[in-house]
Scaffold this motif. Structure first.
Motif, PDB file in Angstrom:
ATOM      1  N   GLY A 209       0.809  -1.215   0.000  1.00 46.01           N
ATOM      2  CA  GLY A 209       0.000   0.000   0.000  1.00 46.01           C
ATOM      3  C   GLY A 209       0.840   1.261   0.000  1.00 46.01           C
ATOM      4  N   LEU A 210       2.080   1.163   0.436  1.00 52.50           N
ATOM      5  CA  LEU A 210       2.943   2.349   0.486  1.00 52.50           C
ATOM      6  C   LEU A 210       3.449   2.759  -0.893  1.00 52.50           C
ATOM      7  CD1 LEU A 210       5.137   1.762   3.653  1.00 52.50           C
ATOM      8  CD2 LEU A 210       3.057   3.093   3.394  1.00 52.50           C
ATOM      9  N   ILE A 211       3.380   1.829  -1.836  1.00 58.22           N
ATOM     10  CA  ILE A 211       3.877   2.140  -3.178  1.00 58.22           C
ATOM     11  C   ILE A 211       3.102   3.322  -3.745  1.00 58.22           C
ATOM     12  CG2 ILE A 211       4.033   1.268  -5.543  1.00 58.22           C
ATOM     13  CD1 ILE A 211       4.506  -1.501  -4.353  1.00 58.22           C
ATOM     14  N   GLY A 212       3.828   4.244  -4.352  1.00 54.74           N
ATOM     15  CA  GLY A 212       3.163   5.375  -5.001  1.00 54.74           C
ATOM     16  C   GLY A 212       3.564   6.695  -4.393  1.00 54.74           C
ATOM     17  N   ILE A 213       2.942   7.763  -4.887  1.00 53.29           N
ATOM     18  CA  ILE A 213       3.265   9.098  -4.390  1.00 53.29           C
ATOM     19  C   ILE A 213       2.590   9.303  -3.047  1.00 53.29           C
ATOM     20  CG2 ILE A 213       2.977  11.562  -4.790  1.00 53.29           C
ATOM     21  CD1 ILE A 213       3.296  10.925  -7.797  1.00 53.29           C
TER      22      ILE A 213
ATOM     23  N   GLY B 149       4.359  14.166  -0.957  1.00 59.48           N
ATOM     24  CA  GLY B 149       4.545  14.266  -2.398  1.00 59.48           C
ATOM     25  C   GLY B 149       5.715  13.443  -2.905  1.00 59.48           C
ATOM     26  N   ALA B 150       6.388  12.714  -2.009  1.00 51.01           N
ATOM     27  CA  ALA B 150       7.534  11.912  -2.441  1.00 51.01           C
ATOM     28  C   ALA B 150       7.068  10.602  -3.062  1.00 51.01           C
ATOM     29  CB  ALA B 150       8.433  11.626  -1.239  1.00 51.01           C
ATOM     30  N   ALA B 151       7.772  10.176  -4.115  1.00 49.96           N
ATOM     31  CA  ALA B 151       7.440   8.893  -4.736  1.00 49.96           C
ATOM     32  C   ALA B 151       8.163   7.789  -3.986  1.00 49.96           C
ATOM     33  CB  ALA B 151       7.859   8.904  -6.197  1.00 49.96           C
ATOM     34  N   ARG B 152       7.421   6.739  -3.612  1.00 48.67           N
ATOM     35  CA  ARG B 152       8.050   5.654  -2.870  1.00 48.67           C
ATOM     36  C   ARG B 152       7.923   4.351  -3.628  1.00 48.67           C
ATOM     37  NH1 ARG B 152       5.440   7.047   2.933  1.00 48.67           N
ATOM     38  NH2 ARG B 152       3.582   6.399   1.839  1.00 48.67           N
ATOM     39  N   MET B 153       9.021   3.657  -3.765  1.00 48.32           N
ATOM     40  CA  MET B 153       9.062   2.330  -4.385  1.00 48.32           C
ATOM     41  C   MET B 153       8.394   2.293  -5.761  1.00 48.32           C
ATOM     42  SD  MET B 153       8.481  -0.251  -1.196  1.00 48.32           S
ATOM     43  CE  MET B 153       6.986   0.359  -0.476  1.00 48.32           C
ATOM     44  N   THR B 154       8.528   3.383  -6.515  1.00 49.20           N
ATOM     45  CA  THR B 154       7.906   3.367  -7.845  1.00 49.20           C
ATOM     46  C   THR B 154       8.917   3.027  -8.925  1.00 49.20           C
ATOM     47  OG1 THR B 154       8.327   5.700  -8.138  1.00 49.20           O
ATOM     48  CG2 THR B 154       6.194   5.113  -7.232  1.00 49.20           C
ATOM     49  N   PHE B 155      10.223   3.086  -8.611  1.00 44.40           N
ATOM     50  CA  PHE B 155      11.282   2.777  -9.567  1.00 44.40           C
ATOM     51  C   PHE B 155      11.099   3.544 -10.875  1.00 44.40           C
ATOM     52  CE2 PHE B 155      10.450  -0.921  -6.899  1.00 44.40           C
ATOM     53  CZ  PHE B 155      11.663  -0.973  -6.207  1.00 44.40           C
ATOM     54  N   GLY B 156      10.588   4.759 -10.759  1.00 48.93           N
ATOM     55  CA  GLY B 156      10.422   5.592 -11.945  1.00 48.93           C
ATOM     56  C   GLY B 156       9.312   5.141 -12.876  1.00 48.93           C
ATOM     57  N   VAL B 157       8.512   4.162 -12.457  1.00 53.31           N
ATOM     58  CA  VAL B 157       7.400   3.714 -13.298  1.00 53.31           C
ATOM     59  C   VAL B 157       6.197   4.623 -13.035  1.00 53.31           C
ATOM     60  CG1 VAL B 157       5.837   1.809 -13.847  1.00 53.31           C
ATOM     61  CG2 VAL B 157       8.210   1.347 -13.218  1.00 53.31           C
ATOM     62  N   ALA B 158       5.766   5.368 -14.046  1.00 51.57           N
ATOM     63  CA  ALA B 158       4.697   6.350 -13.853  1.00 51.57           C
ATOM     64  C   ALA B 158       3.409   5.676 -13.383  1.00 51.57           C
ATOM     65  CB  ALA B 158       4.447   7.112 -15.149  1.00 51.57           C
ATOM     66  N   GLU B 159       3.154   4.449 -13.872  1.00 52.28           N
ATOM     67  CA  GLU B 159       1.909   3.758 -13.527  1.00 52.28           C
ATOM     68  C   GLU B 159       1.823   3.437 -12.031  1.00 52.28           C
ATOM     69  OE1 GLU B 159       3.532   3.159 -16.248  1.00 52.28           O
ATOM     70  OE2 GLU B 159       2.109   3.061 -17.910  1.00 52.28           O
ATOM     71  N   LEU B 160       2.984   3.385 -11.371  1.00 50.66           N
ATOM     72  CA  LEU B 160       2.965   3.075  -9.952  1.00 50.66           C
ATOM     73  C   LEU B 160       2.740   4.323  -9.101  1.00 50.66           C
ATOM     74  CD1 LEU B 160       5.800   0.415  -9.580  1.00 50.66           C
ATOM     75  CD2 LEU B 160       3.348   0.078  -9.342  1.00 50.66           C
ATOM     76  N   GLY B 161       2.734   5.493  -9.747  1.00 49.81           N
ATOM     77  CA  GLY B 161       2.628   6.759  -9.028  1.00 49.81           C
ATOM     78  C   GLY B 161       1.390   6.853  -8.148  1.00 49.81           C
ATOM     79  N   ASP B 162       0.279   6.318  -8.620  1.00 51.49           N
ATOM     80  CA  ASP B 162      -0.952   6.401  -7.842  1.00 51.49           C
ATOM     81  C   ASP B 162      -1.146   5.181  -6.959  1.00 51.49           C
ATOM     82  OD1 ASP B 162      -1.613   8.833  -8.836  1.00 51.49           O
ATOM     83  OD2 ASP B 162      -2.655   8.017 -10.571  1.00 51.49           O
ATOM     84  N   GLY B 163      -0.110   4.383  -6.832  1.00 54.02           N
ATOM     85  CA  GLY B 163      -0.219   3.202  -5.996  1.00 54.02           C
ATOM     86  C   GLY B 163      -0.745   2.021  -6.786  1.00 54.02           C
TER      87      GLY B 163
END
Lengths: 499, 325
Positions: free
Chosen positions: A180-184, A189-203
């Motif tokens: 659940g922590l994945i995403g912005i 406003g920090a991105a967490r565990m998204t590895f630069g993948v935009a699709e993961l930005g919203d979790g």
């Protein structure tokens, strides 16, 4: 009496032939999309929105509301028959509903789901009529502090509802929280565990995870076994629930309705809390605890009732405050605005026909759903006779389409397929995915509300015990932990004394 | 009803499967045009797109399909249009203020909004209402400012997400007036609005339709409105300029864009069609219902506005260390 004039106005509006027709269209579409895994009410309502421009606002709203609660009905069908929860709310129904189907009792499971939903829908309609105003005041009393405490209680319930190892359940909740922590992060406003993948930005979206871990994972596990399956009896006697079933289910659905009605009003709790909580409570109070997880009829009745009651009372904040309780209600606000109706606290006095018409139509719609669904039970059950080699690819295909449809995103399909592999692994090691899903849904909210409470109180932890509602909720949580631990504690002490 | 639903679903499917190829780029619209809305259905951009789509369909003689591509603060949908075939068949309708913020908030943005996207025209401007919970002892903007000065860090301003327009607006105001207040982020505008009504936070800058019903019901106190003029619906609210507040241009700006490098003839046709649609009285009424006014600026004015805002908002973001990574 104001209430009766209002109700009379509402019923008169709801039974106008044109409104009856749109109510029917709504619940039929709702049932259909509920049955199809992954195709949820939100994209459907969005697609149908432009077509409602030509309708009268009341008819349009009655139809859109029908889609929403109709989908709650349909969702349980797929959960029971093939263990695929298309909606957050159906996850719990999978647990005992699918077990019942495997035991050859798919008919009673489906029937009880429909009856519980109708029962809850009827009570919830009365609740909306009588308690809209006080409940909306309660909803406004819930600030970040109270939400945090409520979510703590909800997560504890996740551990209770798991059967088997408490350690495994805890591990799954924690894994869910991490996912659940994945995403912005909302608070920084920090991105967490998204590895630069935009699709993961919203979790990570809930639906692909749920369908992958429950439905597809189960299918993979099934493929290992020889294709022997429970012979599904087609005798009418086996399709309808027995008197004993009804007697066992009735108290459960009453408790479920009560829990769902209250939790549905709170914005943010969403579709997850009511059924999960109802199931956890039922598991604690039920006389035949041993049956839970192996096809207990109470395990179907309670969450289904809670889910339907919650779906309906989630209209309360919208109708009384103009504040949406969930994403679908936000869409409903859009629909109102398109019809030139200003959503807001004044809507109940300015648009009594619309508000009470929609409320009354919910009861009418629930009745329609019962009439539509009960005769369908036999047809749904006969679907279980479709050979696996046809059924499984069909389910997999429908899951892919549904997942893609959430956000027009191919990424979600891969996510679902990945989760299917993980779900298979979980089945192999005997860990249940339900607590993980609850962690995934509630974790981000838990964190968000905790950080917001800290931000607003300048880091003062005592706010959680200073405010009465929060203190009560945390007190119940503490009590629950004590009850959970007590047998172990006593046993340990006895062992220690014996030595 | 069901039949039209199926038709629409088929149209959506067709729109998604047709692979655009640059060779097809001609002087007219050769197949379905899609309007990508980079947010979930039901928001202002989505409603606008669904209002405009059927009218645009009549104007250009091709099917126009609305496609929601939510995620990444709108950047996923914007990226899809930025990287689409340069044939003018992929449009993007979005909150262009947020888009103007994107380059400074997201250092690894996968597209350049000024190079990869081209403006068709502005569609709508929706001003912000500054409102406070009645527990705040302020009936005017002046009183709010002196209260905030006397109690630094006490007021909490709810916003609908870090790096959004209504987060940047109170930051600009605090900087301009030398006041200090907390910026509390919420998950979306509805949650922020609820928090100010319940008194969890005290101050909000939000759209007219989301705020005025609460002001009328005395659950919130309205203090001022952004934009060039007072509201018809609430003529007693002063504008930001009248109330001596900075950031008078704050609000939601919705604009229509197209993949950069698309045939100029087609962009010109889209521009003409859009102006014609925005001049229709029923569209104007619907836009007013959404709490805004029609803003039918063509590509040139849009481009200037956008460049200025990228620069101005970039400075705000850098000076205040806002991160939206």
């Amino acid at each position: 009496m104001d209430l009766f004039t209002n109700l009379a106005l509402g019923l008169a509006t709801a039974v106008e032939p044109i409104n009856l027709l749109y109510c029917l269209i709504g619940v039929v579409i709702g049932t259909a999309i509920g049955v199809l895994p992954g195709i949820g009410p939100i994209p459907t309502v969005a697609l149908l929105l432009p077509f409602t421009f030509g309708l009268e606002a009341t008819s349009a709203f009655i139809m859109l509301a029908g889609i929403f609660y109709g989908a709650q009905y349909g969702g349980s069908t797929t959960a029971i028959l093939v263990n695929v929860p298309g909606e957050t709310s159906a996850v719990i129904t999978c647990l005992d509903g699918h077990k019942m189907a495997q035991n050859g009792r798919a008919g009673p499971a489906l029937a009880i789901a429909a009856i519980s939903s109708f029962y809850a829908g009827t009570i919830a309609t009365v609740v909306i009529c009588l308690l809209s105003v006080p409940l909306s005041v309660l909803a406004l009393k819930f600030t970040a502090v109270e939400y945090f405490s409520l979510l703590v209680l909800g997560l504890l319930a996740a551990v209770i509802l798991a059967h088997g190892s408490v350690m495994k359940a805890l591990a799954m909740v924690l894994l869910g929280l991490l996912l659940g922590l994945i995403g912005i992060d909302v608070s920084s406003g920090a991105a967490r565990m998204t590895f630069g993948v935009a699709e993961l930005g919203d979790g990570i979206d809930f639906v692909p995870v749920a369908m992958g871990m429950f439905g597809l994972g189960e299918i993979m596990a099934n493929l290992e076994r020889p294709p022997v399956r429970q012979v599904v009896s087609q005798k009418v006697r086996d399709l309808i629930p027995s008197l004993a079933d009804l007697r066992a289910a009735f108290p459960a659905m009453t408790r479920g309705t009560l829990i769902g009605s209250i939790l549905g009003v709170l914005p943010g709790g969403g579709a997850a809390l009511p059924p999960f909580t109802a199931y956890a409570v039922e598991k604690k109070v039920s006389k035949n605890k041993a049956m839970f997880g192996h096809g207990a009829i109470e395990g179907v009745a309670a969450p289904e009732a809670a889910n339907n009651a919650g779906a309906q009372t989630s209209f309360i904040p919208l109708l009384t405050l103009g504040i949406p309780a969930n994403a679908l209600m936000a869409l409903m606000i859009g629909a109102l605005m398109m019809h030139g109706i200003q959503p807001g606290p004044q809507i109940m006095t300015e648009q009594p026909q619309l508000v009470w018409g929609v409320i009354a139509s919910m009861w009418v719609g629930n009745l329609m759903l019962l009439v539509i669904n009960l005769p369908l039970v036999g047809i749904w059950v006969s679907m279980l006779k479709i050979p696996y080699r046809l059924l499984f690819p069909a389910i997999a295909l429908l899951c892919c389409i549904g997942t893609y449809g959430i956000a027009n995103s191919v990424f979600n399909i891969w996510l679902m397929l990945g989760c299917a592999v993980i779900g298979y692994f979980f089945i192999k090691v005997g860990a249940e995915p339900a607590p993980l899903l609850l962690g995934l849904v509630l974790g981000p909210q838990l964190e968000e509300n905790f950080r917001r409470a800290m931000m607003l109180s300048d880091g003062d932890f005592t706010v959680f015990v200073q405010r009465p509602i929060s203190a009560t909720l945390l007190g119940v949580a503490a009590l629950l932990i004590l009850v959970l631990l007590s047998p172990t504690v006593f046993r340990k002490r006895k062992e220690a004394l014996a030595e | 009803m069901l039949r039209s639903f199926c038709l629409l679903a088929m149209a959506a499917l067709a729109g998604a499967t047709l692979q655009p190829s640059p060779a097809e780029a001609q002087q007219s619209f050769s197949r379905a045009v899609r309007i990508v809305v980079p947010y979930a259905p039901g928001g202002t951009s989505d409603i606008l797109a669904r209002l405009i789509a059927p009218k645009l369909q009549e104007e250009i003689g091709q099917a126009v399909v609305v496609e929601n591509k939510p995620g990444g603060s709108g950047n996923i949908g914007a990226d899809a249009v930025a990287k689409a075939a340069k044939d003018g068949h992929s449009l993007l309708l979005l909150d262009v203020g947020t888009l103007a913020l994107a380059p400074s908030l997201f250092p690894d943005l996968t597209f350049d909004p000024q190079k990869d996207l081209a403006p068709v025209g502005m569609v709508m401007f929706a001003p912000y209402v500054l409102a406070v919970n009645p527990s705040v002892p302020a009936k005017t903007t002046g009183e709010l400012v002196s209260y905030a000065k006397a109690n630094p860090g006490k007021l909490a301003v709810a916003n609908s997400g870090i790096g959004g327009m209504n987060h940047v607006t109170p930051v600009r105001i605090a900087k301009g007036l030398g006041i200090e207040w907390k910026n509390v982020p919420y998950r979306g505008g509805a949650a922020a609005s609820r928090a100010v009504v319940s008194g969890e936070s005290q101050v909000i800058f939000n759209g007219v339709t989301a705020t005025m019903p609460f002001v009328k019901n005395k659950q919130l106190v309205g203090l001022a409105v952004s934009g060039p003029a007072r509201l018809k619906a609430a003529p007693d609210l002063p504008t930001f300029a009248e109330a001596k507040l900075p950031a008078g241009d704050a609000g939601t700006w919705q604009g229509l864009m197209v993949t950069a490098g698309s045939p100029p003839e087609l962009v010109a046709r889209l521009d003409t069609a859009l102006r014609k649609i925005l001049a229709m009285p029923d569209i104007a009424t619907k836009i007013e219902d959404l709490g805004g006014t029609v803003k039918a600026d063509g590509p040139a004015a849009f481009r200037t506005w956008f460049a200025e805002n990228v620069k101005m908002l970039g400075e705000v973001v850098r000076e205040n260390g806002i991160k939206g990574e």
